[in-house]
Design an enzyme around this catalytic site. Structure first.
Site, PDB file in Angstrom:
ATOM      1  N   THR A   1       0.823  -1.217   0.000  1.00 11.64           N
ATOM      2  CA  THR A   1       0.000   0.000   0.000  1.00 11.64           C
ATOM      3  C   THR A   1       0.852   1.260   0.000  1.00 11.64           C
ATOM      4  OG1 THR A   1      -0.141  -0.213   2.408  1.00 11.64           O
ATOM      5  CG2 THR A   1      -1.954  -1.122   1.122  1.00 11.64           C
TER       6      THR A   1
ATOM      7  N   ASP B   1     -11.946  -2.748  -1.996  1.00 19.17           N
ATOM      8  CA  ASP B   1     -12.708  -3.969  -1.693  1.00 19.17           C
ATOM      9  C   ASP B   1     -13.529  -3.836  -0.418  1.00 19.17           C
ATOM     10  OD1 ASP B   1     -10.735  -3.977   0.215  1.00 19.17           O
ATOM     11  OD2 ASP B   1     -10.056  -6.030  -0.150  1.00 19.17           O
TER      12      ASP B   1
ATOM     13  N   ASN C   1      -7.028  -1.710  12.361  1.00 19.58           N
ATOM     14  CA  ASN C   1      -6.995  -0.691  11.321  1.00 19.58           C
ATOM     15  C   ASN C   1      -7.930  -1.100  10.190  1.00 19.58           C
ATOM     16  OD1 ASN C   1      -6.260   1.237   9.373  1.00 19.58           O
ATOM     17  ND2 ASN C   1      -4.470   0.048   8.736  1.00 19.58           N
TER      18      ASN C   1
ATOM     19  N   HIS D   1     -50.678 -20.947 -25.540  1.00 21.08           N
ATOM     20  CA  HIS D   1     -49.927 -22.195 -25.396  1.00 21.08           C
ATOM     21  C   HIS D   1     -48.868 -22.359 -26.481  1.00 21.08           C
ATOM     22  CE1 HIS D   1     -53.796 -23.234 -23.439  1.00 21.08           C
ATOM     23  NE2 HIS D   1     -54.351 -22.960 -24.597  1.00 21.08           N
TER      24      HIS D   1
ATOM     25  N   TYR E   1     -44.330 -19.412 -30.607  1.00 22.45           N
ATOM     26  CA  TYR E   1     -43.231 -18.460 -30.763  1.00 22.45           C
ATOM     27  C   TYR E   1     -43.719 -17.289 -31.603  1.00 22.45           C
ATOM     28  CZ  TYR E   1     -39.102 -16.124 -32.521  1.00 22.45           C
ATOM     29  OH  TYR E   1     -38.190 -15.164 -32.852  1.00 22.45           O
TER      30      TYR E   1
END
EC number: 2.7.7.23
Length: 449
Positions: free
Chosen positions: A79, A103, A169, A358, A361
């Site tokens: 870091t 994160d 921390n 029923h 498509y």
């Protein structure tokens, strides 16, 4: 002046994933984007996202914003090393620098504002968020001397006595950037990890303060899929509780998920195993589910959708969908219509009181008002190279097992015979029928295998 640095260079080895850790998602939004969103609420002058592992992929995930800049950390040596690179690349190290990890998706703007206020009120060199954990394993320990922080010792560098300290921390810092820039280059990697720790700056600065907050899960970092799942649960519970307080009923709410952008009206019932994604809007008095998935769609008043999926479409009022229907993108179903079992609708418009009950498509079609589509109807919309449109006028009746070969235009009040393959346009008030003559052969004897 307020600048923000978000540390997002790590690989996230414990995630066991080819995806960078900060790009894993909670309720549809990446960990990194959630941190950025909280920081944007502070109205900073600039936000620096420090990337490393799969830097291009991380950068491309963030929407364009003039305030957001990217800094590449190669190699990833801790870091402190990340902030060393930032201080070298930014010409003016002035004002406040807020540093946090990419994160920590539950961090709130309110907590960050409290840290900034403490920092300003005490004219601190560095202020950081701390909390007491019953099980502090994995976290750096914070040691106080009076009101000030004396030092921070990372978990892997702690001796047995230091590990007994429960004050940890949280990895969220506010620095006087000018003072930080004077010492940051002196940091060394003299530790068990052979990394440059940003925490070492705390003992080097004169006025280091702690903002201790309750351990309510807000500071949870994500290092593995278990922690990711726990954060998902926290966010989902918050979303669903908000909707329940606004008049929504969940049946087995633990099995449901709702996006943060979704809007749900009063007296809506969400049945088990239902998932509402994206910017979906559901109006009052609907029953959604069970086993239903809706994404980026509008659902009108008094609708019932069960065991079905709806993507990027509009369902108007008083409509029943399902079970086992699939409404694909760019579809619009007008009021009082019905989409029944095992029906797929794609890029089509069904006007009021139309029914597809029923096994059908309907693709690239416009279906007129009060038209009934019989079981097994197929719109043959693809010729192998491009899609074509089917138009059916109002008050028509399409017989069972009809194939409509597009492009085709059927007028109003048209009837088609069951089992027909319709390839030509039909005028209003006509019957269209196309099938071969039935032949019966007497005394037929089937061949035996």
């Amino acid at each position: 002046m307020l600048s923000v640095a978000i540390l997002a260079a790590g690989k996230g080895t414990r995630m066991e994933s080819s995806i960078p850790k900060v790009l894993h998602k909670i309720s549809g939004k990446s960990l990194l984007q959630r941190v950025i969103d909280s920081c944007v609420e502070l109205n900073p002058d600039q936000i620096f996202v420090i990337t490393g592992h799969k830097s291009k992929e991380v950068q491309e995930s963030i929407p364009d914003n003039k305030k957001i800049h990217f800094v590449i950390q190669e190699p990833q040596s801790g870091t402190g090393h990340a902030i060393q690179i930032l201080c070298r690349e930014v010409k003016k190290n002035e004002g406040k620098l807020l540093v946090l990890n990419g994160d920590v998706p539950l961090i709130t703007p309110e907590t960050l504002k409290n840290l900034l206020n403490l920092h300003d009120s005490k004219n601190a060199d560095v202020s950081l968020i701390t909390t007491k954990k019953k099980n502090p394993h994995g976290y750096g320990r914070v040691f106080l001397k009076g009101d000030f922080i004396e030092r921070i010792v990372e978990e892997k560098d702690c001796n047995n006595q230091e590990r007994l300290n429960l004050l940890i921390n949280a990895g969220v810092y506010c620095f006087n950037w000018e003072n930080l820039s004077e010492i940051i280059s002196t940091l060394q990697s003299n530790n068990n990890q052979n990394e440059i720790y940003l925490t070492d700056t705390v003992s080097m600065l004169k006025n280091a303060l702690s903002l201790e907050i309750e351990d309510n899960g807000e500071l949870q970092g994500i290092n593995n899929r278990i922690q990711l799942s726990k954060c998902e649960e926290i966010i989902q519970n918050s979303i669903k509780e908000k909707h329940m307080l606004n008049g929504v009923t969940f049946i087995n709410q633990a099995s449901c998920s709702i996006s943060e952008e979704a809007e749900i009206g009063k007296d809506v019932i969400i049945e088990a195993n239902t998932h509402i994604r994206g910017s979906t809007k559901i109006f009052n008095s609907c029953v959604i589910g069970p086993n239903t998935f809706i994404e980026n769609s509008n659902i009108g008043l008094h609708c019932e959708i069960s065991n079905s999926t709806v993507y990027d479409s509009q369902i108007m009022d008083h409509i029943k969908v399902g079970p086992y229907s699939h409404i694909r993108p760019k579809s619009k179903i007008y009021s009082y219509s019905k989409i029944g079992n095992f029906v797929e609708i794609k890029n089509s418009q069904l006007e009021e009181e139309s029914k597809v009950n029923h096994l059908s498509y309907i693709g690239d079609s416009i279906i007129g008002r009060s038209t009934n589509i019989g079981a097994g109807t197929i719109t043959a919309n693809f010729d192998g190279q491009k899609k074509h449109q089917t138009k059916i006028g109002k008050n028509s009746s399409i017989g069972a097992n009809t194939v409509l070969v597009a492009p085709i235009n059927l007028g109003e009040s048209v009837t088609t015979g069951a089992g027909s393959v319709i390839t030509k346009d039909s005028k209003d008030n006509s019957l269209a029928i196309s099938r071969t003559k039935q032949v019966n052969i007497d005394n037929w004897e089937r061949k035996k295998p």
